[in-house]
Design an enzyme around this catalytic site. Structure first.
Site, PDB file in Angstrom:
ATOM      1  N   THR A 232       0.833  -1.205   0.000  1.00  0.00           N
ATOM      2  CA  THR A 232       0.000   0.000   0.000  1.00  0.00           C
ATOM      3  C   THR A 232       0.867   1.254   0.000  1.00  0.00           C
ATOM      4  O   THR A 232       0.381   2.338  -0.317  1.00  0.00           O
ATOM      5  CB  THR A 232      -0.882   0.053   1.271  1.00  0.00           C
ATOM      6  OG1 THR A 232      -0.046  -0.207   2.399  1.00  0.00           O
ATOM      7  CG2 THR A 232      -1.990  -0.977   1.226  1.00  0.00           C
ATOM      8  N   ASP A 233       2.157   1.103   0.341  1.00  0.00           N
ATOM      9  CA  ASP A 233       2.943   2.324   0.604  1.00  0.00           C
ATOM     10  C   ASP A 233       3.322   3.090  -0.656  1.00  0.00           C
ATOM     11  O   ASP A 233       3.637   4.268  -0.580  1.00  0.00           O
ATOM     12  CB  ASP A 233       4.168   2.039   1.493  1.00  0.00           C
ATOM     13  CG  ASP A 233       5.234   1.194   0.825  1.00  0.00           C
ATOM     14  OD1 ASP A 233       4.952   0.528  -0.199  1.00  0.00           O
ATOM     15  OD2 ASP A 233       6.370   1.199   1.326  1.00  0.00           O
TER      16      ASP A 233
ATOM     17  N   GLY B  18      17.960 -11.035   2.984  1.00  0.00           N
ATOM     18  CA  GLY B  18      16.971 -11.388   1.963  1.00  0.00           C
ATOM     19  C   GLY B  18      15.748 -12.065   2.544  1.00  0.00           C
ATOM     20  O   GLY B  18      15.037 -12.785   1.860  1.00  0.00           O
TER      21      GLY B  18
ATOM     22  N   GLY C 132      13.154 -10.510   3.951  1.00  0.00           N
ATOM     23  CA  GLY C 132      11.951  -9.677   3.950  1.00  0.00           C
ATOM     24  C   GLY C 132      11.777  -8.913   5.250  1.00  0.00           C
ATOM     25  O   GLY C 132      10.717  -8.377   5.517  1.00  0.00           O
TER      26      GLY C 132
ATOM     27  N   SER D  33      13.852  -6.475   5.880  1.00  0.00           N
ATOM     28  CA  SER D  33      14.496  -5.205   5.529  1.00  0.00           C
ATOM     29  C   SER D  33      15.942  -5.079   5.974  1.00  0.00           C
ATOM     30  O   SER D  33      16.358  -4.050   6.510  1.00  0.00           O
ATOM     31  CB  SER D  33      13.710  -4.016   6.085  1.00  0.00           C
ATOM     32  OG  SER D  33      12.519  -3.901   5.410  1.00  0.00           O
TER      33      SER D  33
ATOM     34  N   ASP E  68       9.711   0.776   4.760  1.00  0.00           N
ATOM     35  CA  ASP E  68      10.808   0.119   5.477  1.00  0.00           C
ATOM     36  C   ASP E  68      11.745   1.143   6.106  1.00  0.00           C
ATOM     37  O   ASP E  68      12.076   1.071   7.292  1.00  0.00           O
ATOM     38  CB  ASP E  68      11.623  -0.764   4.520  1.00  0.00           C
ATOM     39  CG  ASP E  68      10.760  -1.793   3.824  1.00  0.00           C
ATOM     40  OD1 ASP E  68       9.619  -1.999   4.264  1.00  0.00           O
ATOM     41  OD2 ASP E  68      11.235  -2.383   2.834  1.00  0.00           O
TER      42      ASP E  68
ATOM     43  N   TYR F 130       8.488  -7.163  -7.935  1.00  0.00           N
ATOM     44  CA  TYR F 130       8.078  -5.984  -7.172  1.00  0.00           C
ATOM     45  C   TYR F 130       7.796  -4.777  -8.071  1.00  0.00           C
ATOM     46  O   TYR F 130       6.729  -4.158  -8.010  1.00  0.00           O
ATOM     47  CB  TYR F 130       9.160  -5.637  -6.144  1.00  0.00           C
ATOM     48  CG  TYR F 130       8.776  -4.503  -5.226  1.00  0.00           C
ATOM     49  CD1 TYR F 130       8.097  -4.742  -4.036  1.00  0.00           C
ATOM     50  CD2 TYR F 130       9.063  -3.181  -5.557  1.00  0.00           C
ATOM     51  CE1 TYR F 130       7.732  -3.709  -3.198  1.00  0.00           C
ATOM     52  CE2 TYR F 130       8.700  -2.140  -4.729  1.00  0.00           C
ATOM     53  CZ  TYR F 130       8.042  -2.407  -3.550  1.00  0.00           C
ATOM     54  OH  TYR F 130       7.670  -1.377  -2.728  1.00  0.00           O
TER      55      TYR F 130
HETATM   56  C1  GLA Z   1       9.019  -3.894   0.403  1.00  0.00           C
HETATM   57  C2  GLA Z   1       9.189  -2.419   0.081  1.00  0.00           C
HETATM   58  C3  GLA Z   1       8.188  -1.579   0.864  1.00  0.00           C
HETATM   59  C4  GLA Z   1       6.773  -2.118   0.686  1.00  0.00           C
HETATM   60  C5  GLA Z   1       6.705  -3.614   0.922  1.00  0.00           C
HETATM   61  C6  GLA Z   1       5.371  -4.184   0.592  1.00  0.00           C
HETATM   62  O1  GLA Z   1       9.350  -4.157   1.730  1.00  0.00           O
HETATM   63  O2  GLA Z   1      10.497  -1.982   0.387  1.00  0.00           O
HETATM   64  O3  GLA Z   1       8.284  -0.231   0.460  1.00  0.00           O
HETATM   65  O4  GLA Z   1       6.265  -1.771  -0.572  1.00  0.00           O
HETATM   66  O5  GLA Z   1       7.691  -4.299   0.158  1.00  0.00           O
HETATM   67  O6  GLA Z   1       4.406  -3.712   1.468  1.00  0.00           O
END
Ligand code: GLA
Length: 388
Positions: free
Chosen positions: A35-36, A124, A126, A128, A174, A224
């Site tokens: 959503t960001d 890697g 997820g 961050s 993130d 992505y």
């Molecule tokens: C990754 C991106 C974020 C966000 C998420 C999905 O973590 O870095 O900005 O878009 O995916 O919500």
């Protein structure tokens, strides 16, 4: 930790005179996925695991970068005046990107630096790890060069580095969560204008459990960027019939009224997820604030279904983890977290059922996928900072 890091710094750089320790967390998003970059809401929190960095100025006019996670690469040295992306520099492109972006934004890199990094977030996964390296680098540059830059600006600069230097079109979630995190709170962030509030997370009898699928994925080579452009296409078509700036402005009802403007049925599903997930996130935070954790969990589950069926970013590994979690006693909610295509799930699990959860979901995963998942019972920590 401090002692171990300084000892290594001395081993790598000779001595540790003038060196300072910094930390930036990883993050987990509780709800509000993809959503960001659609002007919607997100609800992430910072973790108590992340990236440590020991840094000091040098007088060589070059950046000497070393990571304990990539020891075999040794010290990577790059000129402190010219930051260019080079594939072979691998992880170093994250700090280099931030140095480049700081310069671009008018915060010059005034000398060379020696920096040692150590991350205890699985790479890697997820959670961050890359944004964590970026933000800790931003905090180092701010501190060592005395730049007048606040944490929100650091998160924006780190995002710019990720977008323009590393070529991943990520949103702000993130970097923002990592820069602005607060112990025992999640951040309810409206990405349309960066307004935010902190919501206390008091899970009385439960904890946040992260399951890492161990399916590696690079954001850049995943789908992505494709998802992002599908949403942009859908938005542009909706804009022909309704005056909006982003998908996050639409309610579910408004979306249903205008969705026929989107020509590609796949893009209808993508945009639907963006709109519904945003509304779900708003409702989830309301539920949490009124103490209705069961509803919060239910909305987490619905989020996963939408990411699986409409946004199509889950895959067999994440679906196996989440669907196994839903079957366990004591699971309040479970969903994939982060970009998807591998990475992690986040579940809220009642304390007394956590051991059985890890055992049974772990077994189901191993049996179905053929390799093990890792589980972390996490705590919500503070955002990036200098470690005193
Ligand atoms: C990754 C991106 C974020 C966000 C998420 C999905 O973590 O870095 O900005 O878009 O995916 O919500």
């Amino acid at each position: 930790m401090r002692e171990r890091l300084f000892k290594k710094f001395e081993e790598v750089f000779g001595d540790s005179e003038g060196a300072v320790l910094y930390f930036a967390p990883g993050r987990v998003n509780l709800i509000g996925e993809h959503t960001d970059y659609n002007g919607g809401h997100v609800f992430p929190c910072a973790l108590n695991i992340g990236t440590y960095a020991v840094a000091r100025k040098n007088n060589q006019n070059q950046m000497n970068l070393f990571s304990m996670n990539f020891e075999s690469m040794g010290v990577v040295s790059v000129p402190a005046s010219d930051f260019v992306y080079r594939k072979e520099d691998d992880w170093c492109n994250y700090p280099k990107g931030v140095m480049w972006a700081f310069t671009e934004e008018g915060f010059p890199v005034k000398s060379g630096l020696d920096i040692l990094y150590f991350g205890n977030i699985p790479n890697g996964s997820g959670l961050s790890s890359s944004a964590s390296i970026e933000v800790v680098t931003g905090v180092i540059l701010k501190d060592l060069f005395s730049h007048d830059v606040d944490m929100i600006k650091i998160s924006l600069i780190a995002q710019k580095a990720e977008n323009q230097f590393n070529g991943v079109n990520c949103g702000i979630m993130d970097q923002f969560a990592i820069a602005m995190g607060k112990k025992d709170h999640a951040i309810f962030l409206d990405t349309a204008d960066l307004s935010y509030t902190y919501a206390p997370i008091h899970l009385e009898n439960a904890k946040i459990v992260i399951a890492c699928s161990n399916k590696k994925r690079g954001l850049a080579d995943s789908k992505y960027n494709e998802r992002r452009s599908q949403c942009e296409t859908a938005l542009a078509q909706i804009q022909k019939v309704k005056n909006i700036r982003n998908l996050g402005e639409l309610t579910e009802e408004e979306f249903e009224e205008v969705k026929d403007a989107i020509s590609d049925p796949v893009n209808v599903k993508r945009a639907k997820h963006a709109v519904y997930e945003n509304q779900r996130t708003i409702r989830a935070v309301e539920a949490l604030q009124s103490g209705d954790i069961a509803l919060f969990g239910k909305l987490m589950n619905e989020s996963h279904v939408s990411l699986r069926d409409d946004y199509e970013v889950t895959g067999k590994e994440l679906d196996t983890l989440v669907e196994a979690a839903w079957e366990q006693t004591g699971v309040i909610g479970s969903r994939m977290t982060g970009a998807g295509f591998g990475g992690c799930t986040v579940s809220i699990v009642e304390n007394e059922h956590i051991d059985a959860f890890i055992e049974q979901v772990g077994k189901k995963y191993l049996d179905t996928i053929g390799y093990a998942a890792d589980f972390y019972v996490v705590e919500i920590g503070d955002g990036a900072h200098k470690v005193k």
